[in-house]
Design a protein around this motif. Structure first.
Motif, PDB file in Angstrom:
ATOM      1  N   THR A   1     -18.305 -33.665  21.793  1.00 31.52           N
ATOM      2  CA  THR A   1     -18.456 -34.243  20.463  1.00 31.52           C
ATOM      3  C   THR A   1     -17.566 -35.476  20.357  1.00 31.52           C
ATOM      4  O   THR A   1     -16.573 -35.608  21.064  1.00 31.52           O
ATOM      5  CB  THR A   1     -18.035 -33.253  19.353  1.00 31.52           C
ATOM      6  N   ARG A   2     -17.948 -36.356  19.497  1.00 29.10           N
ATOM      7  CA  ARG A   2     -17.038 -37.429  19.134  1.00 29.10           C
ATOM      8  C   ARG A   2     -17.277 -37.799  17.690  1.00 29.10           C
ATOM      9  O   ARG A   2     -18.385 -37.645  17.168  1.00 29.10           O
ATOM     10  CB  ARG A   2     -17.174 -38.638  20.047  1.00 29.10           C
ATOM     11  N   GLN A   3     -16.218 -38.281  17.056  1.00 30.82           N
ATOM     12  CA  GLN A   3     -16.277 -38.524  15.624  1.00 30.82           C
ATOM     13  C   GLN A   3     -16.094 -40.004  15.337  1.00 30.82           C
ATOM     14  O   GLN A   3     -15.552 -40.744  16.148  1.00 30.82           O
ATOM     15  CB  GLN A   3     -15.164 -37.742  14.908  1.00 30.82           C
ATOM     16  N   LYS A   4     -16.509 -40.412  14.163  1.00 30.75           N
ATOM     17  CA  LYS A   4     -16.177 -41.748  13.709  1.00 30.75           C
ATOM     18  C   LYS A   4     -14.669 -41.801  13.499  1.00 30.75           C
ATOM     19  O   LYS A   4     -14.074 -40.905  12.921  1.00 30.75           O
ATOM     20  CB  LYS A   4     -16.871 -42.031  12.381  1.00 30.75           C
ATOM     21  N   SER A   5     -14.057 -42.877  13.977  1.00 34.83           N
ATOM     22  CA  SER A   5     -12.609 -42.983  13.816  1.00 34.83           C
ATOM     23  C   SER A   5     -12.218 -44.198  12.985  1.00 34.83           C
ATOM     24  O   SER A   5     -11.038 -44.469  12.814  1.00 34.83           O
ATOM     25  CB  SER A   5     -11.945 -43.094  15.193  1.00 34.83           C
ATOM     26  N   GLY A   6     -13.184 -44.920  12.476  1.00 30.43           N
ATOM     27  CA  GLY A   6     -12.885 -46.093  11.666  1.00 30.43           C
ATOM     28  C   GLY A   6     -14.145 -46.569  10.991  1.00 30.43           C
ATOM     29  O   GLY A   6     -15.208 -45.953  11.126  1.00 30.43           O
ATOM     30  N   ILE A   7     -14.031 -47.685  10.278  1.00 29.45           N
ATOM     31  CA  ILE A   7     -15.190 -48.139   9.511  1.00 29.45           C
ATOM     32  C   ILE A   7     -16.080 -49.085  10.317  1.00 29.45           C
ATOM     33  O   ILE A   7     -17.149 -49.460   9.852  1.00 29.45           O
ATOM     34  CB  ILE A   7     -14.754 -48.817   8.202  1.00 29.45           C
ATOM     35  N   GLY A   8     -15.652 -49.478  11.495  1.00 26.70           N
ATOM     36  CA  GLY A   8     -16.510 -50.287  12.347  1.00 26.70           C
ATOM     37  C   GLY A   8     -17.657 -49.439  12.857  1.00 26.70           C
ATOM     38  O   GLY A   8     -17.514 -48.231  13.059  1.00 26.70           O
ATOM     39  N   ARG A   9     -18.799 -50.084  13.084  1.00 30.37           N
ATOM     40  CA  ARG A   9     -19.958 -49.301  13.535  1.00 30.37           C
ATOM     41  C   ARG A   9     -19.692 -48.604  14.858  1.00 30.37           C
ATOM     42  O   ARG A   9     -20.247 -47.550  15.130  1.00 30.37           O
ATOM     43  CB  ARG A   9     -21.177 -50.224  13.700  1.00 30.37           C
TER      44      ARG A   9
END
Lengths: 353, 248
Positions: A254-262
């Motif tokens: 799994t990997r998650q969004k870590s910021g607001i960049g796409r």
């Protein structure tokens, strides 16, 4: 003195380093809802910063901005039902190519509350077979089980809002044996860790636990029937199947969004199928049955069970909705970092039901 | 190339601006260099040294649309080989090629703050070029310096904790940062100011304490999306070093 003069000069250099600001993007909830400019900006920015599939999705979201900003602006204020309907049409066009099979838009406004934008459903409409109903598992299949097996049906286990209305899911569980030496287990929605002791579900659930704790003499194997399972609670993987293993098994990443960049993501992190405290190696063949309505958590369960030696997946290709997970912020790939959200799980023996 | 679009100013938001760049730096720097050059009396003495110490980096950005997330500064270390060339009694130029870490942390502000941090360690090779002004006080030499720097992001490392979706427990991760040619801008440049206190030892040696401030003017991301919010490294370092000045 010359030295003081130069120090003053450098001080001036530092002091004159005047500032400007980095403008952040406001949260979608901060936009007013009085005109379609704001609706568009909130929606576009919210997707721009939060949609978890941008690393895989080929939709050109920047191009959508350039095209649809003008279209929404031309709609003006939010008043007539005709402009509302037009706006939902634009949203449908903007999102039609998104690959997220969990993605849908519903509307609170009473004029359009019956409208739902669901790219995956619209894409698969007419292509996939209908969901197998209760009668199939209880009446048709149940009669093939020894002593008709045991089944239970728990209503209102969880809900989703579709087409402006909240729909409550129910849970059907069927447990039994075939020929006295094959365990059969079917569940149509995962939420067992919350419902297992309800009066409706506890009978087939306890029977399933009893069959695992004290297997029938001459046990040949087990059939896990995940056909027409719409998914559900991820923690059920351990709760329902954790008795079959004695040590954690990495079955994906799994990997998650870590910021607001796409493209801001955490690294790929191993997803573990963890045993229950009373878990022990099952050691017998397992057949997992799938169909085109094996969705989401049912697909994760299939992938996890496939990691056990002697497990075979039989049936049809699955729906293809293995991500995102948990608050729409996590992607899931299998052990080879293949994304079955796009490819679906292909059984070893393909038998359309 | 996409042009970043700024959010419409007419919208009422609770965005708080964050200090960013330093605009007329070129003009001021050029004026300073010209002024210093006009006073040069050639001395032509080289110096070479080694310095190492700690640094603290902050990522200058703005994320009002992530109300429960914040970027926090992190400490790292740096090491460099400073080179100097004195142009006059007061003026010298210096370069300091070296290695510097520009780290930061992404953490939550809610009750999961202590449970779900993400630490990002970024390793840079960096070359500052500076003009220095000296002011001797007995056996000490006070130096003020300013100039520019360029750097290259050579590697990264990411560690943190997430919730294991399938077990409900916390799960740590620790691995190399994977560069993306679409996302990551690995070249960096900006301005720097700083100061040194040198204690002059015998035979051309000097022991010194060095403070430096580096402000990158280049986003750590390439421009790859509309409404992209810039991220700029701002680094302060405190090092100790030993310098040797060669005889003329």
């Amino acid at each position: 003195m010359a030295g003081k003069k130069y120090i003053f000069l450098f001080g001036l250099l530092f002091a004159l380093a005047c500032k400007k600001n980095i403008d952040g993007i406001p949260p979608p909830s901060s936009y007013g809802g009085t005109d379609f400019n704001q609706v568009f900006q909130a929606f576009w920015s919210g997707m721009n910063n939060n949609y978890v599939w941008w690393s895989e999705d080929s939709v050109n979201w920047d191009a959508k901005y350039n095209v649809y900003k003008k279209k929404f602006a031309a709609l003006g204020g939010i008043s007539a039902s005709t402009t509302l309907a037009a706006a939902t049409g634009y949203l449908r066009e903007m999102t039609s190519g998104l690959i997220d099979s969990h993605y849908f838009i519903s509307f609170d406004n009473p004029f359009i509350s019956s409208i739902e934008v669901n790219p995956a459903v619209e894409r698969k409409n007419g292509i996939i077979r209908p969901v197998l109903g209760d009668y199939y598992f209880i009446d048709n299949l149940g009669h093939m089980l020894d002593n008709n097996g045991q089944w239970g049906r728990q209503r209102y286990i969880d809900s989703t809002t579709i087409k402006g209305r909240t729909q409550f899911h129910y849970q059907l569980m069927v447990t039994g044996t075939i020929g006295g030496n094959i365990i059969y287990f079917h569940i149509n929605r995962f939420n067992v860790s919350r419902t297992f002791d309800s009066m409706y579900i506890q009978s087939p659930w306890k029977y399933f636990q009893q069959l695992l704790d004290t297997p029938p003499a001459g046990l040949k194997g087990m059939i896990v029937d995940l056909r027409s399972n719409s998914g559900g609670l991820l923690s059920d993987l351990q709760f329902v199947f954790g008795k079959l293993i004695s040590a954690p098994i990495v079955f994906g990443y799994t990997r998650q969004k870590s910021g607001i960049g796409r493209l801001d993501y955490t690294p790929w992190i191993p997803a573990e199928f963890t045993p229950r405290a009373d878990g022990k190696t099952f050691g017998k063949p397992i057949v997992v049955l799938t169909d085109q309505n094996t969705v989401s958590m049912a697909e994760h369960s299939t992938m996890a069970l496939k990691m056990l030696p002697g497990t075979y997946v039989i049936g049809d290709t699955t729906y293809g909705a293995t991500g995102p997970l948990s608050s729409d912020s996590t992607l899931f790939n299998d052990r080879n970092l293949q994304n079955f959200h796009l490819m679906n799980i292909c059984p070893i023996i393909r038998t359309p039901w | 190339m996409q042009v970043p679009i700024r959010p419409r100013t007419s919208l009422k938001t609770n965005v708080r601006p964050v200090p960013k760049l330093y605009y007329p730096y070129r003009l001021v720097l050029m004026f300073g260099i010209l002024y210093a050059a006009a006073s040069i009396k050639a001395r032509g003495q080289f110096s070479l040294g080694l310095e190492a110490g700690a640094d603290q980096n902050s990522l200058l950005t703005s994320i009002p649309n992530r109300p429960q997330v914040q970027y926090k500064s992190q400490n790292g270390y740096c090491i460099s080989v400073p080179l100097g060339y004195s142009l006059s009694k007061y003026i010298s130029v210096a370069a300091g090629p070296g290695f510097i870490q520009k780290d930061y942390m992404i953490s939550r502000t809610d009750n999961l703050a202590s449970s779900l941090p993400q630490c990002v360690r970024n390793d840079y090779l960096q070359l500052p070029l500076m003009a220095q002004i000296g002011y001797p006080v007995k056996k000490f030499l006070l130096l003020a310096e300013g100039g520019g720097f360029a750097g290259y992001w050579i590697s990264g490392h990411v560690s943190g904790t997430i919730i294991n979706m399938f077990g409900g427990n916390f799960q740590g991760y620790n691995g190399r940062y994977e560069f993306s040619s679409t996302r990551d801008q690995r070249l960096e440049a900006g301005w720097t100011v700083g100061g040194q206190v040198r204690y002059l030892l015998r035979q051309g040696y000097a022991l010194y304490l060095h403070y430096s401030f580096f402000q990158s003017l280049i986003d750590t991301q390439k421009s790859y999306m509309l409404e992209q919010v810039g991220r700029y490294n701002r680094t302060e370092s405190l090092t100790i070093g030993l310098m040797y000045s060669f005889k003329k």
